[in-house]
Design a protein around this motif. Structure first.
Motif, mmCIF file in Angstrom:
data_model
loop_
_atom_site.group_PDB
_atom_site.id
_atom_site.type_symbol
_atom_site.label_atom_id
_atom_site.label_comp_id
_atom_site.label_asym_id
_atom_site.label_seq_id
_atom_site.Cartn_x
_atom_site.Cartn_y
_atom_site.Cartn_z
ATOM 1 N N ARG B 92 0.827 -1.210 0.000
ATOM 2 C CA ARG B 92 0.000 0.000 0.000
ATOM 3 C C ARG B 92 0.862 1.262 0.000
ATOM 4 N NH1 ARG B 92 -4.811 0.992 4.295
ATOM 5 N NH2 ARG B 92 -5.577 -0.903 3.298
ATOM 6 N N LEU B 93 1.911 1.242 0.792
ATOM 7 C CA LEU B 93 2.819 2.399 0.830
ATOM 8 C C LEU B 93 3.429 2.635 -0.553
ATOM 9 C CD1 LEU B 93 4.668 1.878 4.234
ATOM 10 C CD2 LEU B 93 3.066 3.713 3.634
ATOM 11 N N VAL B 94 3.826 1.540 -1.189
ATOM 12 C CA VAL B 94 4.412 1.670 -2.516
ATOM 13 C C VAL B 94 3.389 2.264 -3.481
ATOM 14 C CG1 VAL B 94 5.240 0.387 -4.511
ATOM 15 C CG2 VAL B 94 6.126 -0.147 -2.237
ATOM 16 N N ARG B 95 2.171 1.741 -3.414
ATOM 17 C CA ARG B 95 1.135 2.239 -4.314
ATOM 18 C C ARG B 95 0.897 3.737 -4.089
ATOM 19 N NH1 ARG B 95 -3.543 -0.172 -2.781
ATOM 20 N NH2 ARG B 95 -2.413 -2.132 -2.602
ATOM 21 N N MET B 96 0.877 4.130 -2.840
ATOM 22 C CA MET B 96 0.650 5.547 -2.553
ATOM 23 C C MET B 96 1.793 6.406 -3.086
ATOM 24 S SD MET B 96 -0.915 5.387 1.283
ATOM 25 C CE MET B 96 -0.561 7.110 1.494
ATOM 26 N N ALA B 97 2.999 5.914 -2.887
ATOM 27 C CA ALA B 97 4.156 6.692 -3.348
ATOM 28 C C ALA B 97 4.118 6.848 -4.869
ATOM 29 C CB ALA B 97 5.454 6.013 -2.914
ATOM 30 N N VAL B 98 3.798 5.762 -5.558
ATOM 31 C CA VAL B 98 3.754 5.832 -7.013
ATOM 32 C C VAL B 98 2.605 6.744 -7.461
ATOM 33 C CG1 VAL B 98 3.380 4.512 -9.119
ATOM 34 C CG2 VAL B 98 4.885 3.621 -7.346
ATOM 35 N N THR B 99 1.505 6.677 -6.725
ATOM 36 C CA THR B 99 0.392 7.574 -7.036
ATOM 37 C C THR B 99 0.826 9.023 -6.887
ATOM 38 O OG1 THR B 99 -1.177 5.930 -6.217
ATOM 39 C CG2 THR B 99 -1.965 8.190 -6.431
ATOM 40 N N TYR B 100 1.565 9.268 -5.823
ATOM 41 C CA TYR B 100 2.065 10.622 -5.599
ATOM 42 C C TYR B 100 2.941 11.057 -6.762
ATOM 43 C CZ TYR B 100 4.323 14.545 -3.232
ATOM 44 O OH TYR B 100 4.788 15.788 -2.904
#
Lengths: 209, 209
Positions: B92-100
């Motif tokens: 989830r953290l990775v997904r959020m970072a990539v979304t950012y």
DNA sequence: TGTACATCAGTGAACGCGCGTTCACTGATGTAC
DNA sequence: TGTACATCAGTGAACGCGCGTTCACTGATGTAC
């Protein structure tokens, strides 16, 4: 004293004054008239010796880069007792990151000028300045190579860049106060935490192969 | 149409125009006269409806924050197939970072305005704006808590901040071109690499205790 | 060593530009009777 | 519904400020003979 010497002296004095001003008031606080007053010459004289205020800023930034590089060098040379290999490389990366943080904390305005200064549209950074930046990156690449000797050099360069960027981000937002103040000690701890996590991640990646 | 409605319409139009201008020309490209021309009113009329150009910028920045939060929400809700616990939190953290990263890449100028805008000396950010920023951080804290449930909330907040800063650093220097252009794909890979390294590091720390 | 001349460092007032904000004015909108 | 009046949105020319850079001028420095 020859004319050429006088010119050089004036230029040196201007760079020194610009450095003091940048350190004290930041990029937006640097004004031609103030510089002239501080150096004791007329505004016009500045332009005898320098094309632009941007020229002066570049000169100061170059000095800042050199100072930073000096600190990184010193930090690298101070050997830790850790064994060769992964641990030692990680320790070195951490030390460099903390050195970077400390340098930025101690010279906040000069360090900000390094990143905030923009040349006017269409004017490119001089080559010597770009070379100096690249030189700095090589400091990061060396321990990374020790950590992941199998990586090709372009991948290494990319990771070096990312690692630097991550540390830079922590330092930048840490020294800014938009999101509340974080004490320097806590920033050091955070920097250490994150750099060693990245370092271990990289080492583990090698172990998995 | 009542006077109040007309006022509100003008204000809305101004915010919309300011948003378009910021997206197209960035902070330094926003001028009162251009806005008036685009909206079709006199320069003076702007000040009937708004205190300052800074007011307008804050309004646009608030919209940008909201849009970013929307994307982060969507990314969070899109569940991956990973099992509960550490792996899932890291994913989830990775997904959020990539979304950012993707948001910043797709809205570079608006996103820059978020960080580059400074209120004049002595004027503080309005409370509602600060609250909106804090709100955003809570998105990061939740998966971090899942990853390290034993951490006290102040330590969690600090790590959330560092993690965000690290990602922000990668995105910032990645989208800038001072150090050469990095393709978006490579940036995504780097972001993933570094966030999962930090995530694993955090998880490992727990395992060690 | 002395003299005449040319160069160019040094001067600082003035130019020029950009731009946010104000302000005296006007006319449309809304209210009171 | 009509009239008189007050309010305030809307106007855009003008103000004001900051500031980098130029430019016509001066006088010191250096060179040639």
């Amino acid at each position: 004293m020859s004319t050429a010497e006088r010119r050089q002296n004036l230029k040196d004095a201007l760079v020194a004054a610009a450095e003091r001003t940048l350190a004290a008031r930041g990029l937006t606080g640097l004004k031609a008239r103030d510089l002239a007053a501080e150096v004791g010459c007329a505004v016009g004289a500045i332009y005898n010796v320098v094309d632009d205020l941007d020229d002066l800023i570049l000169a100061v930034n170059s000095r800042t880069l050199a100072a930073l590089e000096g600190e990184l060098d010193a930090a690298t040379r101070a050997q830790s007792g850790a064994p060769r290999g992964g641990e030692r490389a990680i320790a070195r990366l951490v030390r460099m990151a903390v050195t970077y943080l400390d340098f930025a904390a101690a010279n906040t305005q000069l360090w900000r000028a390094l990143f905030d200064h923009r040349l006017p549209e269409g004017r490119a950074l001089p080559d010597w300045f770009v070379a100096q930046q690249i030189q700095l990156f090589s400091h990061v690449e060396q321990p990374l190579h020790e950590l992941a000797p199998d990586l090709p050099s372009d991948a290494l360069a990319l990771i070096a860049r990312s690692l630097f960027s991550a540390v830079h981000g922590i330092v930048t937002l840490g020294l800014e106060e938009k999101l509340g103040v974080v004490p320097l000690d806590a920033l050091r701890a955070q920097t250490t935490l994150i750099v060693s996590a990245i370092g271990s991640g990289l080492a583990a990646r090698r172990a998995r192969q």
